[in-house]
Design a protein around this motif. Sequence first.
Motif, PDB file in Angstrom:
ATOM      1  N   ALA A   2       0.873  -1.170   0.000  1.00 22.46           N
ATOM      2  CA  ALA A   2       0.000   0.000   0.000  1.00 22.46           C
ATOM      3  C   ALA A   2       0.908   1.217   0.000  1.00 22.46           C
ATOM      4  CB  ALA A   2      -0.922   0.006   1.209  1.00 22.46           C
ATOM      5  N   ALA A   3       0.884   1.986  -1.118  1.00 20.19           N
ATOM      6  CA  ALA A   3       1.750   3.158  -1.279  1.00 20.19           C
ATOM      7  C   ALA A   3       3.221   2.797  -1.079  1.00 20.19           C
ATOM      8  CB  ALA A   3       1.328   4.267  -0.318  1.00 20.19           C
ATOM      9  N   GLY A   4       3.604   1.607  -1.533  1.00 19.41           N
ATOM     10  CA  GLY A   4       5.001   1.198  -1.489  1.00 19.41           C
ATOM     11  C   GLY A   4       5.434   0.503  -0.229  1.00 19.41           C
ATOM     12  N   SER A   5       4.576   0.402   0.772  1.00 17.39           N
ATOM     13  CA  SER A   5       4.954  -0.231   2.042  1.00 17.39           C
ATOM     14  C   SER A   5       4.160  -1.524   2.243  1.00 17.39           C
ATOM     15  CB  SER A   5       4.681   0.714   3.215  1.00 17.39           C
ATOM     16  OG  SER A   5       5.434   1.904   3.087  1.00 17.39           O
ATOM     17  N   LEU A   6       4.828  -2.523   2.802  1.00 19.81           N
ATOM     18  CA  LEU A   6       4.169  -3.783   3.092  1.00 19.81           C
ATOM     19  C   LEU A   6       3.314  -3.656   4.341  1.00 19.81           C
ATOM     20  CD1 LEU A   6       6.931  -6.443   2.347  1.00 19.81           C
ATOM     21  CD2 LEU A   6       4.720  -6.218   1.199  1.00 19.81           C
ATOM     22  N   THR A   7       2.086  -4.110   4.247  1.00 17.87           N
ATOM     23  CA  THR A   7       1.167  -4.079   5.383  1.00 17.87           C
ATOM     24  C   THR A   7       0.475  -5.433   5.469  1.00 17.87           C
ATOM     25  OG1 THR A   7      -0.655  -3.223   4.039  1.00 17.87           O
ATOM     26  CG2 THR A   7       0.760  -1.611   5.146  1.00 17.87           C
ATOM     27  N   PRO A   8       0.069  -5.861   6.671  1.00 18.82           N
ATOM     28  CA  PRO A   8      -0.628  -7.147   6.798  1.00 18.82           C
ATOM     29  C   PRO A   8      -1.933  -7.142   5.999  1.00 18.82           C
ATOM     30  CG  PRO A   8       0.122  -6.346   8.939  1.00 18.82           C
ATOM     31  CD  PRO A   8       0.314  -5.218   7.980  1.00 18.82           C
ATOM     32  N   LEU A   9      -2.234  -8.280   5.388  1.00 18.28           N
ATOM     33  CA  LEU A   9      -3.473  -8.407   4.632  1.00 18.28           C
ATOM     34  C   LEU A   9      -4.658  -8.417   5.596  1.00 18.28           C
ATOM     35  CD1 LEU A   9      -4.675  -8.919   1.769  1.00 18.28           C
ATOM     36  CD2 LEU A   9      -4.599 -11.358   2.319  1.00 18.28           C
ATOM     37  N   ALA A  10      -5.611  -7.514   5.362  1.00 13.51           N
ATOM     38  CA  ALA A  10      -6.773  -7.404   6.234  1.00 13.51           C
ATOM     39  C   ALA A  10      -7.597  -8.690   6.202  1.00 13.51           C
ATOM     40  CB  ALA A  10      -7.633  -6.222   5.805  1.00 13.51           C
ATOM     41  N   GLU A  11      -8.167  -9.037   7.327  1.00 12.67           N
ATOM     42  CA  GLU A  11      -8.919 -10.279   7.452  1.00 12.67           C
ATOM     43  C   GLU A  11     -10.090 -10.327   6.481  1.00 12.67           C
ATOM     44  OE1 GLU A  11      -9.339 -14.037   8.764  1.00 12.67           O
ATOM     45  OE2 GLU A  11      -7.789 -12.633   9.447  1.00 12.67           O
ATOM     46  N   GLY A  12     -10.739  -9.203   6.261  1.00 17.18           N
ATOM     47  CA  GLY A  12     -11.938  -9.160   5.421  1.00 17.18           C
ATOM     48  C   GLY A  12     -11.695  -9.386   3.945  1.00 17.18           C
ATOM     49  N   ILE A  13     -10.435  -9.297   3.500  1.00 15.14           N
ATOM     50  CA  ILE A  13     -10.156  -9.473   2.076  1.00 15.14           C
ATOM     51  C   ILE A  13      -9.236 -10.669   1.820  1.00 15.14           C
ATOM     52  CG2 ILE A  13     -10.556  -7.067   1.455  1.00 15.14           C
ATOM     53  CD1 ILE A  13      -7.557  -6.608   1.554  1.00 15.14           C
ATOM     54  N   LYS A  14      -9.183 -11.592   2.767  1.00 16.12           N
ATOM     55  CA  LYS A  14      -8.451 -12.829   2.546  1.00 16.12           C
ATOM     56  C   LYS A  14      -9.286 -13.790   1.697  1.00 16.12           C
ATOM     57  CE  LYS A  14      -5.504 -12.692   6.649  1.00 16.12           C
ATOM     58  NZ  LYS A  14      -5.085 -13.391   7.907  1.00 16.12           N
ATOM     59  N   PRO A  15      -8.655 -14.791   1.055  1.00 12.31           N
ATOM     60  CA  PRO A  15      -9.402 -15.727   0.211  1.00 12.31           C
ATOM     61  C   PRO A  15     -10.581 -16.355   0.937  1.00 12.31           C
ATOM     62  CG  PRO A  15      -7.057 -16.039  -0.093  1.00 12.31           C
ATOM     63  CD  PRO A  15      -7.204 -15.067   1.039  1.00 12.31           C
ATOM     64  N   ILE A  52      -0.211   1.329  -5.161  1.00  9.65           N
ATOM     65  CA  ILE A  52       0.327   0.039  -4.738  1.00  9.65           C
ATOM     66  C   ILE A  52       1.822   0.163  -4.460  1.00  9.65           C
ATOM     67  CG2 ILE A  52       0.592  -2.392  -5.341  1.00  9.65           C
ATOM     68  CD1 ILE A  52      -2.299  -1.521  -4.926  1.00  9.65           C
ATOM     69  N   HIS A  53       2.602   0.461  -5.526  1.00 11.35           N
ATOM     70  CA  HIS A  53       4.056   0.610  -5.386  1.00 11.35           C
ATOM     71  C   HIS A  53       4.543   1.446  -6.568  1.00 11.35           C
ATOM     72  CE1 HIS A  53       8.250  -0.100  -4.790  1.00 11.35           C
ATOM     73  NE2 HIS A  53       8.065  -1.031  -3.842  1.00 11.35           N
ATOM     74  N   ALA A  54       4.950   2.649  -6.311  1.00 14.06           N
ATOM     75  CA  ALA A  54       5.331   3.578  -7.369  1.00 14.06           C
ATOM     76  C   ALA A  54       6.576   3.136  -8.133  1.00 14.06           C
ATOM     77  CB  ALA A  54       5.558   4.973  -6.784  1.00 14.06           C
ATOM     78  N   ASN A 104       4.785 -10.324  -9.260  1.00 15.02           N
ATOM     79  CA  ASN A 104       5.894  -9.640  -8.589  1.00 15.02           C
ATOM     80  C   ASN A 104       5.389  -8.700  -7.497  1.00 15.02           C
ATOM     81  OD1 ASN A 104       4.734  -7.861 -10.416  1.00 15.02           O
ATOM     82  ND2 ASN A 104       6.660  -6.834 -10.879  1.00 15.02           N
ATOM     83  N   LEU A 105       4.075  -8.476  -7.446  1.00 19.00           N
ATOM     84  CA  LEU A 105       3.450  -7.706  -6.368  1.00 19.00           C
ATOM     85  C   LEU A 105       2.525  -8.641  -5.598  1.00 19.00           C
ATOM     86  CD1 LEU A 105       2.611  -4.430  -8.317  1.00 19.00           C
ATOM     87  CD2 LEU A 105       4.350  -4.694  -6.542  1.00 19.00           C
ATOM     88  N   ALA A 106       2.758  -8.755  -4.312  1.00 17.66           N
ATOM     89  CA  ALA A 106       2.015  -9.725  -3.505  1.00 17.66           C
ATOM     90  C   ALA A 106       0.504  -9.498  -3.552  1.00 17.66           C
ATOM     91  CB  ALA A 106       2.502  -9.660  -2.057  1.00 17.66           C
ATOM     92  N   ASN A 107       0.077  -8.282  -3.865  1.00 17.23           N
ATOM     93  CA  ASN A 107      -1.347  -7.955  -3.919  1.00 17.23           C
ATOM     94  C   ASN A 107      -2.104  -8.838  -4.911  1.00 17.23           C
ATOM     95  OD1 ASN A 107       0.372  -5.661  -3.178  1.00 17.23           O
ATOM     96  ND2 ASN A 107      -1.544  -4.558  -2.855  1.00 17.23           N
ATOM     97  N   TYR A 108      -1.418  -9.327  -5.947  1.00 13.55           N
ATOM     98  CA  TYR A 108      -2.083 -10.054  -7.034  1.00 13.55           C
ATOM     99  C   TYR A 108      -1.704 -11.534  -7.078  1.00 13.55           C
ATOM    100  CZ  TYR A 108      -2.605  -5.179  -8.258  1.00 13.55           C
ATOM    101  OH  TYR A 108      -2.880  -3.824  -8.212  1.00 13.55           O
ATOM    102  N   GLN A 109      -1.053 -12.016  -6.042  1.00 12.27           N
ATOM    103  CA  GLN A 109      -0.712 -13.432  -5.943  1.00 12.27           C
ATOM    104  C   GLN A 109      -1.929 -14.190  -5.430  1.00 12.27           C
ATOM    105  OE1 GLN A 109       3.073 -14.469  -3.985  1.00 12.27           O
ATOM    106  NE2 GLN A 109       1.843 -15.827  -2.645  1.00 12.27           N
ATOM    107  N   ALA A 110      -2.428 -15.158  -6.229  1.00  5.41           N
ATOM    108  CA  ALA A 110      -3.673 -15.827  -5.850  1.00  5.41           C
ATOM    109  C   ALA A 110      -3.746 -17.212  -6.475  1.00  5.41           C
ATOM    110  CB  ALA A 110      -4.870 -14.991  -6.298  1.00  5.41           C
ATOM    111  N   LYS A 111      -4.667 -18.012  -5.949  1.00  6.48           N
ATOM    112  CA  LYS A 111      -4.969 -19.316  -6.543  1.00  6.48           C
ATOM    113  C   LYS A 111      -6.441 -19.629  -6.308  1.00  6.48           C
ATOM    114  CE  LYS A 111      -3.039 -21.585  -2.453  1.00  6.48           C
ATOM    115  NZ  LYS A 111      -1.965 -22.480  -1.961  1.00  6.48           N
ATOM    116  N   ASN A 112      -6.987 -20.456  -7.208  1.00  4.71           N
ATOM    117  CA  ASN A 112      -8.401 -20.785  -7.122  1.00  4.71           C
ATOM    118  C   ASN A 112      -8.634 -22.174  -7.700  1.00  4.71           C
ATOM    119  OD1 ASN A 112     -11.245 -20.378  -6.748  1.00  4.71           O
ATOM    120  ND2 ASN A 112     -11.416 -19.984  -8.952  1.00  4.71           N
TER     121      ASN A 112
END
Length: 436
Positions: free
Chosen positions: A144-157, A378-380, A417-425
């Motif tokens: 978030a704005a270039g800094s790593l922050t814990p993923l909020a519980e409400g938006i986890k898979p 996300i990350h400038a 390369n950005l953890a925000n978009y790492q996913a599986k389904n």
Amino acid sequence: MAQEVPGIPALDRQVDEAFRQVLKTPANHEIGLQYARLLIAAGNYEGGVAALERLLLNADPQPAIRVELAVLYYRLGSYQMSESLLRQALDDARLASEQRTMAQTLLRDVSARNQPSQLTGVVMLGVRRQSNPSARSDAAQVYAAGSLTPLAEGIKPKADTDVQLTARLDHRYDLGWQNEAALVSSLVGQITDYQSSTGRQLRANQEDPYDLAFGELTTGVRFKPAAIALPGLRVRPYLILAELAAQGHRYLSNRGLGLDADYQIDEKTLASATYEYRRTHYANRVDVPAAEQLSGPDNHLRLQLSREIAPGHLLSAELGLRHHQTGRAYYDYNGQELRITYSTSYASPLSGVAGGYWSNALWAGAGQRKYGAADPDIHAGVSRKDNDWRVGASLSVPISSSWSVLMQLEHVKTHSNLANYQAKNTSLMGAVAYRF
């Protein structure tokens, strides 16, 4: 013991031996029929036609020969010849019951194909379970704005179940021209209802999957541009109109043009290509605050090569290339995807069970997307790059001439390369379909 001859496939040797037997005993019906079947198994459909036609010259030929020849003409696209042979075979009282049933089923199909106006369709109702339908990140921390922050519980898979109703109508009208021109149109509609999504209220930060309603119409003239010089080539330029609604409100629309082209290289090999240009427009909604930045042109090219490696066994490779543009560079991307599919069709393995041929497919694919610029929210300093991997399998089981059951399993994994978009389904679907 006979020695294997290097470089000569076993099937080719059987064809050669059968041909020698035909020359020795040209009046022997069984040898002639075996020779024709070996030619067909080897992919020499024209030779198979000639061999079966020769058997029809015998006095009082068996009706089963006409059925086999009708099937072969059907595969070659000669539906009028196929219909004529099937009607002659069905008029013969000697035709066995199993072959009579198959001939009647095929006759219904070819009779429809020989009409100047043909309407076919399918309606499917299915239930699907997905482990992560919203493609939420499975990383512990995101940017978030270039800094790593814990993923909020409400938006986890989060797993979810949806019900899908899909319908497709295909219409073909023969224009009666010498280049086999026909007006070909398709109408596709789908409604998807998620268990976790209720009501029609729009939210600025939607967490649950959207209930969706989709409709698309394509229409254009398919013809042979060089019927004599290139009889295997067909093209279809067409118009595209599409609409997508989410939570009962208009979400986006597509308007565009497309061009289909397919070329029958030989009896067993088909090459095809599709190019589409679409202009995507997002609706202004509370959950789409930058609609004008998301809208823009989309160019998509698909190339496919299919090869029948044995009767009922098809191997195909598809390459997709996409160039997506918007009002902001960090939404733009170039994408490539390669997918390999192996499909088979075979008689029911359950003895005593009526119905047509079962079919199954296995596929695997890999793709990537490179975005045009870094998103400062996300990350400038890092432009997004995704790599997708997918594997899947499906099984279609007919339960009558019109009804069938479909089961499908697929797993998709995205590395970014950005953890925000790492996913599986992982998705599992069961459906019942009606064809008419």
